[in-house]
Write a protein that holds these residues in place. Structure first.
Motif, mmCIF file in Angstrom:
data_model
loop_
_atom_site.group_PDB
_atom_site.id
_atom_site.type_symbol
_atom_site.label_atom_id
_atom_site.label_comp_id
_atom_site.label_asym_id
_atom_site.label_seq_id
_atom_site.Cartn_x
_atom_site.Cartn_y
_atom_site.Cartn_z
ATOM 1 N N TYR A 61 0.800 -1.226 0.000
ATOM 2 C CA TYR A 61 0.000 0.000 0.000
ATOM 3 C C TYR A 61 0.832 1.276 0.000
ATOM 4 N N GLY A 62 2.071 1.196 0.466
ATOM 5 C CA GLY A 62 2.884 2.395 0.594
ATOM 6 C C GLY A 62 2.472 3.213 1.804
ATOM 7 N N TYR A 63 2.974 4.448 1.860
ATOM 8 C CA TYR A 63 2.718 5.336 2.998
ATOM 9 C C TYR A 63 1.451 6.161 2.779
ATOM 10 N N GLY A 64 0.855 6.608 3.870
ATOM 11 C CA GLY A 64 -0.272 7.522 3.763
ATOM 12 C C GLY A 64 -1.526 7.026 4.438
ATOM 13 N N LYS A 66 -4.573 6.312 3.247
ATOM 14 C CA LYS A 66 -5.363 5.258 2.623
ATOM 15 C C LYS A 66 -4.850 3.872 2.997
ATOM 16 N N GLY A 67 -3.538 3.698 2.953
ATOM 17 C CA GLY A 67 -2.958 2.430 3.369
ATOM 18 C C GLY A 67 -3.206 2.154 4.841
ATOM 19 N N PHE A 68 -3.171 3.208 5.631
ATOM 20 C CA PHE A 68 -3.433 3.101 7.067
ATOM 21 C C PHE A 68 -4.860 2.626 7.315
ATOM 22 N N VAL A 69 -5.816 3.166 6.569
ATOM 23 C CA VAL A 69 -7.218 2.776 6.724
ATOM 24 C C VAL A 69 -7.414 1.308 6.335
ATOM 25 N N LEU A 70 -6.811 0.896 5.244
ATOM 26 C CA LEU A 70 -6.925 -0.500 4.824
ATOM 27 C C LEU A 70 -6.347 -1.440 5.880
ATOM 28 N N GLY A 129 4.417 9.458 0.432
ATOM 29 C CA GLY A 129 3.044 9.182 0.817
ATOM 30 C C GLY A 129 2.125 9.131 -0.390
ATOM 31 N N ASP A 130 0.841 9.313 -0.144
ATOM 32 C CA ASP A 130 -0.158 9.272 -1.204
ATOM 33 C C ASP A 130 -0.137 10.578 -1.993
ATOM 34 N N LEU A 131 -0.009 10.473 -3.302
ATOM 35 C CA LEU A 131 0.142 11.658 -4.157
ATOM 36 C C LEU A 131 -1.030 12.622 -4.015
#
Length: 234
Positions: A61-64, A66-70, A129-131
């Motif tokens: 998922y990478g950083y950010g 959205k990945g944290f929520v998943l 993080g998320d673009l």
């Protein structure tokens, strides 16, 4: 000018927790998540297991946010043995949406520092993080006009920085990086022979923490505030 920085032509700035508040929102979200799942496990255990889940998912998922929520959703399913309610999943999604909609809170001295340094140096923003989220925060911040270039990296390791500097035709000896994370903003730059100034934030994500032996014999400067950088460079 300070002789240690006499060759500097370009200054890179990290964004989250260097220019504006970020990590505090994650800590608040973790606490809210733990409360939602408190019927399944203790708050401390939930926090530990969520971090493990984030680390497992980071390559995917990478950083950010959205990945944290998943990772929170997956952790909720795991802790509840797939019995977590739809209402709880919805509440987790709302935690993420709330994080993404947070106002951008600039740290002390940010605009004053950027305005002063932009008179003598080319400034670039180097974040990860998320673009979409990072672009949104930058737009909200009102700081975009201070930067000649914006780069959102998937990670901040030596290879990422070397590739960026090469792409922008910047010699490492002419580059100074400013950031709050020793792991991401300071040590990789020192290792590729660039300069770095550490501006600590009051809280650091566990993944970004380093051991004392990792900083041993590494040359970089630590200041208390972004405002101190102008004085350091003069």
């Amino acid at each position: 000018m300070n002789k240690d920085y006499k060759n500097i032509k370009v200054i890179g700035f990290d964004a989250d927790d260097t220019l504006w508040v970020n990590e505090t929102y994650f800590r608040d979200a973790e606490l809210e998540f733990a409360k939602l799942l408190s019927s399944y496990e203790t708050v401390n255990k939930i926090d530990q297991e969520l971090f493990k889940m984030e680390m497992k998912n980071l390559p995917l998922y990478g950083y950010g946010v959205k990945g944290f929520v998943l990772s929170m959703v997956e952790m909720a399913l795991e802790l509840s043995n797939n019995n977590v309610s739809n209402a709880t999943i919805n509440a987790i999604l709302n935690i993420g949406k709330d994080m993404l909609n947070k106002p951008v809170e600039l740290l002390d001295g940010v605009e004053e520092t950027l305005k002063a340094l932009s008179q003598n140096y080319r400034l670039i923003l180097v974040t990860k993080g998320d673009l979409l989220d990072q672009e949104r925060k930058l737009e909200k911040s009102g700081l975009i006009d201070y930067f000649h270039h914006i780069e959102v990296l998937s990670d901040k390791q030596e290879a990422n920085y070397s590739k960026l500097l090469n792409h922008l035709d910047i010699m490492p000896s002419e580059f100074l990086m400013v950031g709050n994370s020793l792991k991401s903003d300071i040590l990789p730059l020192v290792n590729i022979k660039a300069k770095a100034i550490h501006v600590p934030f009051h809280t650091t994500w566990l993944h970004e923490q380093v051991h004392d032996d990792e900083t041993k014999d590494k040359t970089y400067k630590t200041v208390n505030s972004l405002l101190d950088i102008v004085q350091v460079l003069n």
